[in-house]
Write a protein that holds these residues in place. Sequence first.
Motif, PDB file in Angstrom:
ATOM      1  N   PHE A 131       0.786  -1.221  -0.115  1.00 27.91           N
ATOM      2  CA  PHE A 131       0.139   0.115  -0.126  1.00 27.91           C
ATOM      3  C   PHE A 131       0.915   1.231  -0.216  1.00 27.91           C
ATOM      4  O   PHE A 131       0.261   2.422   0.083  1.00 27.91           O
ATOM      5  N   GLY A 132       2.017   1.115  -0.375  1.00 24.81           N
ATOM      6  CA  GLY A 132       2.987   2.379  -0.175  1.00 24.81           C
ATOM      7  C   GLY A 132       3.421   2.787   1.268  1.00 24.81           C
ATOM      8  O   GLY A 132       3.167   2.355   2.498  1.00 24.81           O
ATOM      9  N   ASN A 133       4.369   3.902   1.419  1.00 24.09           N
ATOM     10  CA  ASN A 133       5.064   4.303   2.402  1.00 24.09           C
ATOM     11  C   ASN A 133       4.218   5.049   3.500  1.00 24.09           C
ATOM     12  O   ASN A 133       4.795   5.333   4.597  1.00 24.09           O
ATOM     13  N   THR A 134       2.943   5.210   3.281  1.00 20.99           N
ATOM     14  CA  THR A 134       1.981   5.852   4.292  1.00 20.99           C
ATOM     15  C   THR A 134       1.294   4.578   4.832  1.00 20.99           C
ATOM     16  O   THR A 134       0.208   3.969   3.959  1.00 20.99           O
ATOM     17  N   VAL A 135       1.517   4.205   6.046  1.00 22.06           N
ATOM     18  CA  VAL A 135       0.668   3.098   6.552  1.00 22.06           C
ATOM     19  C   VAL A 135      -0.437   3.615   7.327  1.00 22.06           C
ATOM     20  O   VAL A 135      -0.510   4.320   8.369  1.00 22.06           O
ATOM     21  N   ARG A 136      -1.738   2.802   6.971  1.00 22.90           N
ATOM     22  CA  ARG A 136      -3.013   3.207   7.613  1.00 22.90           C
ATOM     23  C   ARG A 136      -3.142   2.023   8.639  1.00 22.90           C
ATOM     24  O   ARG A 136      -2.644   0.824   8.253  1.00 22.90           O
ATOM     25  N   VAL A 137      -4.381   2.279   9.370  1.00 23.84           N
ATOM     26  CA  VAL A 137      -4.686   1.081  10.033  1.00 23.84           C
ATOM     27  C   VAL A 137      -5.362  -0.070   9.149  1.00 23.84           C
ATOM     28  O   VAL A 137      -5.177  -1.166   9.592  1.00 23.84           O
ATOM     29  N   GLN A 138      -6.114   0.353   8.074  1.00 25.46           N
ATOM     30  CA  GLN A 138      -6.679  -0.837   7.117  1.00 25.46           C
ATOM     31  C   GLN A 138      -5.320  -1.665   6.709  1.00 25.46           C
ATOM     32  O   GLN A 138      -5.600  -3.012   6.262  1.00 25.46           O
TER      33      GLN A 138
END
Length: 341
Positions: A223-230
């Motif tokens: 998902f890329g370098n910005t990690v979200r909860v989902q």
Amino acid sequence: MAPEGSAYGQPWNEKYRPKVITDVSHQDAVVSTLQEAMKTNNVPHLLFYGPPGTGKTTTALAMVQELYGPTLVKSRVMELNASDERGINVVRHKIKQFAATAVGQGAPGYPSPPYKVIILDESDSMTTDAQNALRRTMELYTKVTRFVLICNYVSRIIEPIASRCAKFRFKPLGEESISDRITSICQKEGVVMEEGAMEALGSACGGDMRKAISHLQSAVRLFGNTVRVQSILEAAGVVPSERVVELLEACRGGSYEKAQDVVVRLTKNGYPALQIIQQLQELVMCAEDVSDDKKARICMRLAEVDKALIDGSDEMLQLLDCASLAICAFTGTTQVGKYDA
């Protein structure tokens, strides 16, 4: 070729594995005791036990690196995975042959104590015959060879071997320790953790640092370098909490048809049954309106289902069996079967 530092390069578990034992997280008692033993150059036979991902193998590898250095460690240290090489012939030939060889010159700048080290990872997978043969080898060559046994279940190590070792228990890592190491990795890899992502990662890994780092790298890769909860939940294979709550509520309502429908949808969506029963167990244990007797009945069946799944049973059938028992526990009816005769 993947750029340096990218999620597609070297696995982060290996890239950020501690090289010295003082960098091992959350195992302060183990680290301080080993440091004192290393100062005297008289390290005893060691038995490291505890859950996966708590630093057992890392500590053993870091210790021998500090004792012998990168050059001498190749000739002075033998590392075996006992789950692959666990028979009596391996002990009688490969291990015994290495243990019996003489110790050569030390390495300049390193303690280089006058003994070799054999690291047996997953030693609880060794057969009883192999462990008995190993006991004799430990007795004969203790002056020139020290053993480091690593296992998850110390109860599977025979007492004659356990009594010859200094035993160290590795505790599951706390969220603070995991957060510190993950934050350090994120800074070096240019990863941004959004609000709540760190808590989700700590909850998903269950005190296992290796799993936490793997989930983080998988989330970055997907998902890329910005990690979200989902992102963390999907990378970790965590079942959405509302789905597990739906299953529990169907059981509370006493409707086997509704529970069956939820189980079928969960399995068709590819959610692993082991993860489902783990989250279900957490929900049941935290439910304040469920009596201790009902909790005990449900958790007992969850444990039996866990064992059956590990042995290769059908996931859907085991989940349906668990749901059936939960319905009986909530409604006060009796389930007829081998467990409740």
